[in-house]
Design a protein around this motif. Sequence first.
Motif, PDB file in Angstrom:
ATOM      1  N   PHE A 177       0.778  -1.170  -0.042  1.00  0.00           N
ATOM      2  CA  PHE A 177       0.052  -0.045   0.013  1.00  0.00           C
ATOM      3  C   PHE A 177       0.958   1.257   0.049  1.00  0.00           C
ATOM      4  CE2 PHE A 177      -2.521   3.121   2.685  1.00  0.00           C
ATOM      5  CZ  PHE A 177      -3.210   3.360   1.678  1.00  0.00           C
ATOM      6  N   LEU A 178       0.951   2.094  -1.030  1.00  0.00           N
ATOM      7  CA  LEU A 178       1.712   3.368  -1.425  1.00  0.00           C
ATOM      8  C   LEU A 178       0.657   4.460  -1.434  1.00  0.00           C
ATOM      9  CD1 LEU A 178       4.449   4.565  -1.504  1.00  0.00           C
ATOM     10  CD2 LEU A 178       4.365   3.917  -3.946  1.00  0.00           C
ATOM     11  N   GLY A 179      -0.414   4.617  -0.428  1.00  0.00           N
ATOM     12  CA  GLY A 179      -1.298   5.539  -0.709  1.00  0.00           C
ATOM     13  C   GLY A 179      -0.584   6.885  -0.595  1.00  0.00           C
ATOM     14  N   ALA A 180       0.617   7.051   0.254  1.00  0.00           N
ATOM     15  CA  ALA A 180       1.358   8.257   0.384  1.00  0.00           C
ATOM     16  C   ALA A 180       2.416   8.246  -0.865  1.00  0.00           C
ATOM     17  CB  ALA A 180       1.855   8.387   1.771  1.00  0.00           C
ATOM     18  N   HIS A 181       2.060   8.398  -2.046  1.00  0.00           N
ATOM     19  CA  HIS A 181       3.037   8.096  -3.292  1.00  0.00           C
ATOM     20  C   HIS A 181       2.971   9.698  -3.618  1.00  0.00           C
ATOM     21  CE1 HIS A 181       4.175   6.415  -7.369  1.00  0.00           C
ATOM     22  NE2 HIS A 181       5.247   7.000  -6.694  1.00  0.00           N
ATOM     23  N   GLY A 182       2.181  10.565  -3.186  1.00  0.00           N
ATOM     24  CA  GLY A 182       2.090  11.897  -3.643  1.00  0.00           C
ATOM     25  C   GLY A 182       0.796  12.741  -2.990  1.00  0.00           C
ATOM     26  N   VAL A 183       0.775  13.970  -3.171  1.00  0.00           N
ATOM     27  CA  VAL A 183      -0.568  14.372  -2.805  1.00  0.00           C
ATOM     28  C   VAL A 183      -1.530  15.007  -3.942  1.00  0.00           C
ATOM     29  CG1 VAL A 183      -1.522  16.432  -1.399  1.00  0.00           C
ATOM     30  CG2 VAL A 183       0.955  15.411  -0.699  1.00  0.00           C
ATOM     31  N   PRO A 184      -2.797  14.490  -3.842  1.00  0.00           N
ATOM     32  CA  PRO A 184      -3.431  14.810  -5.114  1.00  0.00           C
ATOM     33  C   PRO A 184      -3.419  16.295  -5.149  1.00  0.00           C
ATOM     34  CG  PRO A 184      -4.725  13.458  -3.526  1.00  0.00           C
ATOM     35  CD  PRO A 184      -3.434  13.753  -3.002  1.00  0.00           C
ATOM     36  N   LEU A 193      -2.899  13.357   4.130  1.00  0.00           N
ATOM     37  CA  LEU A 193      -2.399  12.193   4.905  1.00  0.00           C
ATOM     38  C   LEU A 193      -3.403  11.733   5.938  1.00  0.00           C
ATOM     39  CD1 LEU A 193       1.042  13.485   5.833  1.00  0.00           C
ATOM     40  CD2 LEU A 193       0.647  11.305   4.842  1.00  0.00           C
ATOM     41  N   ASN A 194      -4.311  12.689   6.334  1.00  0.00           N
ATOM     42  CA  ASN A 194      -5.423  12.023   7.199  1.00  0.00           C
ATOM     43  C   ASN A 194      -6.326  10.912   6.488  1.00  0.00           C
ATOM     44  OD1 ASN A 194      -4.926  13.307   9.586  1.00  0.00           O
ATOM     45  ND2 ASN A 194      -5.998  15.190   9.212  1.00  0.00           N
ATOM     46  N   LEU A 195      -6.470  11.467   5.065  1.00  0.00           N
ATOM     47  CA  LEU A 195      -7.422  10.259   4.296  1.00  0.00           C
ATOM     48  C   LEU A 195      -6.353   8.981   4.004  1.00  0.00           C
ATOM     49  CD1 LEU A 195      -9.921  10.127   2.428  1.00  0.00           C
ATOM     50  CD2 LEU A 195      -8.502  10.913   0.537  1.00  0.00           C
ATOM     51  N   VAL A 196      -5.165   9.116   4.065  1.00  0.00           N
ATOM     52  CA  VAL A 196      -4.415   7.885   3.840  1.00  0.00           C
ATOM     53  C   VAL A 196      -4.513   7.111   4.978  1.00  0.00           C
ATOM     54  CG1 VAL A 196      -2.116   6.999   3.501  1.00  0.00           C
ATOM     55  CG2 VAL A 196      -2.772   9.043   2.180  1.00  0.00           C
ATOM     56  N   ARG A 197      -4.224   7.771   6.322  1.00  0.00           N
ATOM     57  CA  ARG A 197      -4.503   7.192   7.553  1.00  0.00           C
ATOM     58  C   ARG A 197      -5.793   6.500   7.684  1.00  0.00           C
ATOM     59  NH1 ARG A 197      -0.497   9.196  11.097  1.00  0.00           N
ATOM     60  NH2 ARG A 197      -1.390   8.360  12.975  1.00  0.00           N
ATOM     61  N   SER A 198      -6.915   7.034   7.167  1.00  0.00           N
ATOM     62  CA  SER A 198      -8.071   6.396   7.160  1.00  0.00           C
ATOM     63  C   SER A 198      -8.268   5.213   6.422  1.00  0.00           C
ATOM     64  CB  SER A 198      -9.322   7.326   7.043  1.00  0.00           C
ATOM     65  OG  SER A 198      -9.290   7.552   5.318  1.00  0.00           O
ATOM     66  N   MET A 199      -7.519   5.092   5.356  1.00  0.00           N
ATOM     67  CA  MET A 199      -7.390   3.881   4.400  1.00  0.00           C
ATOM     68  C   MET A 199      -6.679   2.663   5.094  1.00  0.00           C
ATOM     69  SD  MET A 199      -6.690   5.495   0.675  1.00  0.00           S
ATOM     70  CE  MET A 199      -6.684   7.097   0.285  1.00  0.00           C
ATOM     71  N   ILE A 200      -5.890   2.925   5.809  1.00  0.00           N
ATOM     72  CA  ILE A 200      -4.854   1.848   6.427  1.00  0.00           C
ATOM     73  C   ILE A 200      -5.527   0.672   6.910  1.00  0.00           C
ATOM     74  CG2 ILE A 200      -3.128   1.383   8.309  1.00  0.00           C
ATOM     75  CD1 ILE A 200      -1.610   3.652   7.219  1.00  0.00           C
ATOM     76  N   PRO A 201      -6.580   0.611   7.915  1.00  0.00           N
ATOM     77  CA  PRO A 201      -7.127  -0.645   8.294  1.00  0.00           C
ATOM     78  C   PRO A 201      -7.664  -1.495   7.144  1.00  0.00           C
ATOM     79  CG  PRO A 201      -8.192   1.298   9.734  1.00  0.00           C
ATOM     80  CD  PRO A 201      -7.380   1.850   8.518  1.00  0.00           C
ATOM     81  N   GLU A 202      -8.514  -0.737   6.095  1.00  0.00           N
ATOM     82  CA  GLU A 202      -8.715  -1.885   4.981  1.00  0.00           C
ATOM     83  C   GLU A 202      -7.560  -2.360   4.090  1.00  0.00           C
ATOM     84  OE1 GLU A 202     -11.878  -2.645   4.763  1.00  0.00           O
ATOM     85  OE2 GLU A 202     -11.398  -3.719   2.695  1.00  0.00           O
ATOM     86  N   ALA A 203      -6.767  -1.272   3.813  1.00  0.00           N
ATOM     87  CA  ALA A 203      -5.438  -1.622   3.008  1.00  0.00           C
ATOM     88  C   ALA A 203      -4.787  -2.653   3.736  1.00  0.00           C
ATOM     89  CB  ALA A 203      -4.599  -0.581   2.815  1.00  0.00           C
ATOM     90  N   VAL A 225       7.422   8.603   9.567  1.00  0.00           N
ATOM     91  CA  VAL A 225       7.383   7.797  10.657  1.00  0.00           C
ATOM     92  C   VAL A 225       5.870   7.879  11.417  1.00  0.00           C
ATOM     93  CG1 VAL A 225       8.222   7.728  13.115  1.00  0.00           C
ATOM     94  CG2 VAL A 225       9.873   8.191  11.346  1.00  0.00           C
ATOM     95  N   SER A 226       5.132   8.946  11.170  1.00  0.00           N
ATOM     96  CA  SER A 226       3.737   8.776  11.957  1.00  0.00           C
ATOM     97  C   SER A 226       3.157   7.781  11.262  1.00  0.00           C
ATOM     98  CB  SER A 226       3.394  10.077  11.757  1.00  0.00           C
ATOM     99  OG  SER A 226       2.060  10.473  12.056  1.00  0.00           O
ATOM    100  N   LEU A 227       3.086   7.820   9.907  1.00  0.00           N
ATOM    101  CA  LEU A 227       2.115   7.111   8.981  1.00  0.00           C
ATOM    102  C   LEU A 227       2.519   5.581   9.120  1.00  0.00           C
ATOM    103  CD1 LEU A 227      -0.242   7.149   6.922  1.00  0.00           C
ATOM    104  CD2 LEU A 227       1.526   6.871   5.218  1.00  0.00           C
ATOM    105  N   LEU A 228       3.764   5.312   8.919  1.00  0.00           N
ATOM    106  CA  LEU A 228       4.204   3.957   9.014  1.00  0.00           C
ATOM    107  C   LEU A 228       3.950   3.317  10.508  1.00  0.00           C
ATOM    108  CD1 LEU A 228       7.288   4.280   6.668  1.00  0.00           C
ATOM    109  CD2 LEU A 228       4.951   3.357   6.089  1.00  0.00           C
ATOM    110  N   GLU A 229       4.125   4.140  11.576  1.00  0.00           N
ATOM    111  CA  GLU A 229       3.773   3.451  12.820  1.00  0.00           C
ATOM    112  C   GLU A 229       2.170   3.129  12.876  1.00  0.00           C
ATOM    113  OE1 GLU A 229       6.823   5.486  15.752  1.00  0.00           O
ATOM    114  OE2 GLU A 229       5.129   6.495  15.701  1.00  0.00           O
ATOM    115  N   LEU A 230       1.513   3.988  12.208  1.00  0.00           N
ATOM    116  CA  LEU A 230       0.099   3.514  12.258  1.00  0.00           C
ATOM    117  C   LEU A 230      -0.236   2.194  11.417  1.00  0.00           C
ATOM    118  CD1 LEU A 230      -3.219   4.229  12.860  1.00  0.00           C
ATOM    119  CD2 LEU A 230      -3.066   5.339  10.647  1.00  0.00           C
ATOM    120  N   ALA A 231       0.521   2.282  10.247  1.00  0.00           N
ATOM    121  CA  ALA A 231       0.517   0.796   9.298  1.00  0.00           C
ATOM    122  C   ALA A 231       1.141  -0.369  10.136  1.00  0.00           C
ATOM    123  CB  ALA A 231       1.382   1.306   8.205  1.00  0.00           C
ATOM    124  N   CYS A 232       1.878  -0.097  10.759  1.00  0.00           N
ATOM    125  CA  CYS A 232       2.571  -1.274  11.769  1.00  0.00           C
ATOM    126  C   CYS A 232       1.349  -1.524  12.686  1.00  0.00           C
ATOM    127  CB  CYS A 232       3.671  -0.955  12.461  1.00  0.00           C
ATOM    128  SG  CYS A 232       5.411  -0.692  11.671  1.00  0.00           S
TER     129      CYS A 232
END
Length: 405
Positions: A177-184, A193-203, A225-232
């Motif tokens: 999952f590379l939701g954070a590849h760029g900013v639309p 980034l908040n939107l990407v965070r919200s996708m993490i449980p489903e991803a 770090v903040s996003l990937l910690e949530l992914a972990c």
Amino acid sequence: MSSLLIRNATQIVSPRPGVLRGPGLNDLSIRNDLSILIRDGHIETIGPDQELAATHKGAELDAAGKAVIPGLVDAHTHLLFGGNRADEFALRTAGASYEEIAAQGGGIARTVAATRKSTKSELVRQGVERLDRAMAHGITTLEAKTGYGLNVESEMTMLDAMTELDKVHAVDVVPTFLGAHGVPKDMETDAYLNLVRSMIPEAAKHARFCDIFCEQGYFTPEQSVSLLELACDHGMLPRLHADQFNEIGCLEAAIELGAVSVDHLEATSERGAKLIGQSDTAAVMLPGVSLFLDISFAPARSLIDNNCIPVIATDFNPGSNMCLNLPLMLSLACMKMRMSVGEALCSATQNAAHALRLDKVGCIEPGWQADLLVLDTEDYRDMFYFYGENHVHTVIKRGVAHARH
Ligand code: NIG
Ligand code: FE
């Protein structure tokens, strides 16, 4: 029970089992004039032909005059995307840089617009064509990233398409999952980034890894770090696009996270190489990007000499390497990054499988998955030396032979 006997291979060449660093990368196992018995997708025995052929009743493949190596693992691709950027390639040949084209609305944003228009079945159809090409070049396992959707619907469509491709194609597809590849275009970084965070449980239900483009103008090390910690927290394993154009502290972020890999590293300094060498984070290098964008190559010598775990991958994508020929990347690693043939082979087989956390993939030993390449030459070094050619004669994927012609 299905079985296959590969008979009388002139050479059987494999890395030794284990995560390989330093001198271990050059300590290949090279066996001559032996046969390989495969049963139910796994290697059962390697031994003299008379012994194995005497009792074997299933399919056979004559490998006399041929070398056998492990199937290649492409640990970094952006397999799925809509559209085509041949026009940007032409602009670059006329002098524009990758960064200039991106700043003018081209680049990732362009592919995002085209990918959002693609249905799942279109992505799957294109994915099958690309996987056929990858497999023809000896790739038996391939990691694929999202990151051209950049909204909930399209990112999830990409993940669904990958899950389906893994089912319908012989090549194993490992989703990231590379939701954070760029900013639309129409969003602020924090909101996206908040939107990407919200996708993490489903991803996390589909993807083994979570990646982020940590780079000036994209995402900072702190945001990474903040996003990937949530992914972990949701069970994904972290990895980063790091040091592609600028060294901005992504490697420190990766170490803090215990990332499985840092990928790109074209701008990595000696200090960065030391840092990665002291960690268990693999260094994924992408020589095709350096060739395609005419930027510096990752400092492979310094990384390997500092004890890192090297991996070579294609980074197949429409903007920075439109190429699925992993053997060509290995030749580039030898010719432009001063890697040895042994280092290159280990970097696209067992070390790459390790970076994807695959078990018993990337070695030719009893008990390992029967992902093998029968080459059209008796010396495996021809694959690196006689370059730009396709030396794959037959791809064996989980014990099933797929002839190239
Ligand atoms: O890995 N670095 C970021 N992403 C891709 C390029 C994506 C594109 O240009 O479409 C890469 O090089
Ligand atoms: Fe990439």
